[in-house]
Design a protein around this motif. Structure first.
Motif, PDB file in Angstrom:
ATOM      1  N   GLU A  77      -9.560  -4.575   0.192  1.00  0.00           N
ATOM      2  CA  GLU A  77      -9.372  -3.236  -0.364  1.00  0.00           C
ATOM      3  C   GLU A  77      -8.849  -3.337  -1.793  1.00  0.00           C
ATOM      4  O   GLU A  77      -8.103  -4.250  -2.128  1.00  0.00           O
ATOM      5  N   PRO A  78      -9.248  -2.387  -2.659  1.00  0.00           N
ATOM      6  CA  PRO A  78      -8.732  -2.393  -4.034  1.00  0.00           C
ATOM      7  C   PRO A  78      -7.216  -2.356  -4.052  1.00  0.00           C
ATOM      8  O   PRO A  78      -6.580  -1.762  -3.190  1.00  0.00           O
ATOM      9  N   ARG A  79      -6.627  -2.975  -5.049  1.00  0.00           N
ATOM     10  CA  ARG A  79      -5.172  -3.037  -5.154  1.00  0.00           C
ATOM     11  C   ARG A  79      -4.582  -1.674  -5.487  1.00  0.00           C
ATOM     12  O   ARG A  79      -5.202  -0.832  -6.097  1.00  0.00           O
ATOM     13  N   GLU A  80      -3.363  -1.538  -5.082  1.00  0.00           N
ATOM     14  CA  GLU A  80      -2.603  -0.363  -5.493  1.00  0.00           C
ATOM     15  C   GLU A  80      -1.291  -0.850  -6.085  1.00  0.00           C
ATOM     16  O   GLU A  80      -0.709  -1.827  -5.635  1.00  0.00           O
ATOM     17  N   GLY A  81      -0.787  -0.175  -7.073  1.00  0.00           N
ATOM     18  CA  GLY A  81       0.469  -0.610  -7.670  1.00  0.00           C
ATOM     19  C   GLY A  81       0.594  -0.113  -9.092  1.00  0.00           C
ATOM     20  O   GLY A  81      -0.180   0.702  -9.570  1.00  0.00           O
ATOM     21  N   SER A  82       1.598  -0.644  -9.774  1.00  0.00           N
ATOM     22  CA  SER A  82       1.914  -0.153 -11.111  1.00  0.00           C
ATOM     23  C   SER A  82       1.525  -1.143 -12.196  1.00  0.00           C
ATOM     24  O   SER A  82       2.046  -1.070 -13.306  1.00  0.00           O
ATOM     25  N   ASN A 113      -7.397  -3.705 -13.985  1.00  0.00           N
ATOM     26  CA  ASN A 113      -8.500  -2.750 -14.053  1.00  0.00           C
ATOM     27  C   ASN A 113      -9.123  -2.584 -12.666  1.00  0.00           C
ATOM     28  O   ASN A 113      -9.877  -3.436 -12.214  1.00  0.00           O
ATOM     29  N   GLN A 114      -8.794  -1.474 -12.029  1.00  0.00           N
ATOM     30  CA  GLN A 114      -9.288  -1.253 -10.673  1.00  0.00           C
ATOM     31  C   GLN A 114     -10.788  -0.995 -10.636  1.00  0.00           C
ATOM     32  O   GLN A 114     -11.455  -1.321  -9.655  1.00  0.00           O
ATOM     33  N   SER A 115     -11.334  -0.417 -11.697  1.00  0.00           N
ATOM     34  CA  SER A 115     -12.776  -0.184 -11.730  1.00  0.00           C
ATOM     35  C   SER A 115     -13.531  -1.511 -11.718  1.00  0.00           C
ATOM     36  O   SER A 115     -14.546  -1.663 -11.025  1.00  0.00           O
ATOM     37  N   GLY A 174     -16.116  -2.901  -8.881  1.00  0.00           N
ATOM     38  CA  GLY A 174     -17.460  -3.371  -9.202  1.00  0.00           C
ATOM     39  C   GLY A 174     -17.726  -4.762  -8.661  1.00  0.00           C
ATOM     40  O   GLY A 174     -18.799  -5.038  -8.099  1.00  0.00           O
ATOM     41  N   LEU A 175     -16.740  -5.650  -8.799  1.00  0.00           N
ATOM     42  CA  LEU A 175     -16.892  -7.001  -8.265  1.00  0.00           C
ATOM     43  C   LEU A 175     -16.937  -6.983  -6.738  1.00  0.00           C
ATOM     44  O   LEU A 175     -17.665  -7.763  -6.116  1.00  0.00           O
TER      45      LEU A 175
END
Length: 267
Positions: free
Chosen positions: A8-13, A18-20, A24-25
């Motif tokens: 899952e994409p990371r969450e945080g500060s 770059n979550q986009s 994409g990867l």
């Protein structure tokens, strides 16, 4: 690639992350032998992102030429352009250039398939391969990954690490029974690593695939740390373990040392 490889994409500060790009990867990595083609909904499900995010990622990747949509099925698939990234890694990897002549010589002497693998997490990745004309039970193209804990190349790499680091790598691994011969007990594997340290090479018999036996030796940098492994395939249909260790073991060990000595002069 397994289901667990899709994260899952990371969450945080972390403002620099770059979550986009991560999404994409993740979309590119979601395609595999099990998912050769996917719909948008399947892409979203495989990557644990929303359908709208999946649509944006697919649209961008299609515009850049990394993904295409079949005109009839309307399903998406990767294009050969994706291979550029992997090729660029191999082209920039000086170890592959240095090792190739030694791998070729080992393949000619043994008459068997010879491979070079490099570590990534708790796996070994195929980065060079000289294929014999003889039968081999398993086809492992460049980019294939195999677990360290139950393969000769992985164990040869682990054997060259400090014992505490080798144990930590094993403890971080999901030890799955691949065949009836697979060792999954950490203490037992650590004992095997001690034997490998004494011999200088590893022998693995059918612990990952039935019919498959390999002999491997680590490649060390100028600090004496392992950076890769060379292994030769000795199918059980042609070799006994005793014959393979007696005839191939010294040759693989010599090849690993020759490559190690060569890269030390370059670093």
């Amino acid at each position: 690639m397994s289901e667990t490889d899709i994260k899952e994409p990371r969450e945080g500060s972390d403002l620099l992350f770059n979550q986009s790009l991560e999404k994409g990867l993740a979309v590119l990595r979601a395609f595999s032998a099990q998912r050769r083609t996917m719909t948008l909904a399947e892409v979203a499900e495989a990557t644990s992102i929303t359908k709208s995010s999946a649509q944006r990622m697919i649209y961008t990747l299609e515009a850049l030429g990394y993904v295409r949509k079949h005109s009839q099925t309307r399903r998406y698939q990767l294009t050969p352009k994706v291979m550029e990234v992997g090729y660029n890694y191999l082209a920039a990897d000086i170890l592959v250039d240095v090792a190739n002549p030694f791998l070729s010589e080992l393949a000619n002497i043994t008459g068997e398939t010879v491979n070079l693998t490099e570590p990534y997490d708790q796996e070994m990745v195929y980065v060079a391969r000289f294929v014999s004309s003889k039968f081999i039970p398993i086809h492992m193209p460049i980019g294939s990954r195999i677990p360290m804990y139950c393969t000769a190349s992985g164990r040869s790499y682990l054997s060259a690490l400090p014992p505490d680091e080798a144990r930590a790598q094993l403890q971080a691994t999901e030890l799955i029974v691949r065949t009836q011969h697979t060792r999954t007990d950490i203490n037992e594997i650590l004992q095997v690593l001690e034997t490998i340290r004494e011999k200088g090479y590893a022998c693995n018999v059918e612990e990952l695939f039935l019919g498959d036996m390999t002999i491997a030796s680590p490649i060390l940098n100028n600090q004496g740390m392992p950076v890769a492994a060379v292994h030769v395939v000795a199918p059980t249909s042609r070799w006994t373990q005793e014959e393979a260790e007696k005839r191939l073991g010294p040759l693989v060990l010599e090849c690993g040392r020759a490559i190690s000595n060569s890269i030390r002069t370059l670093t």
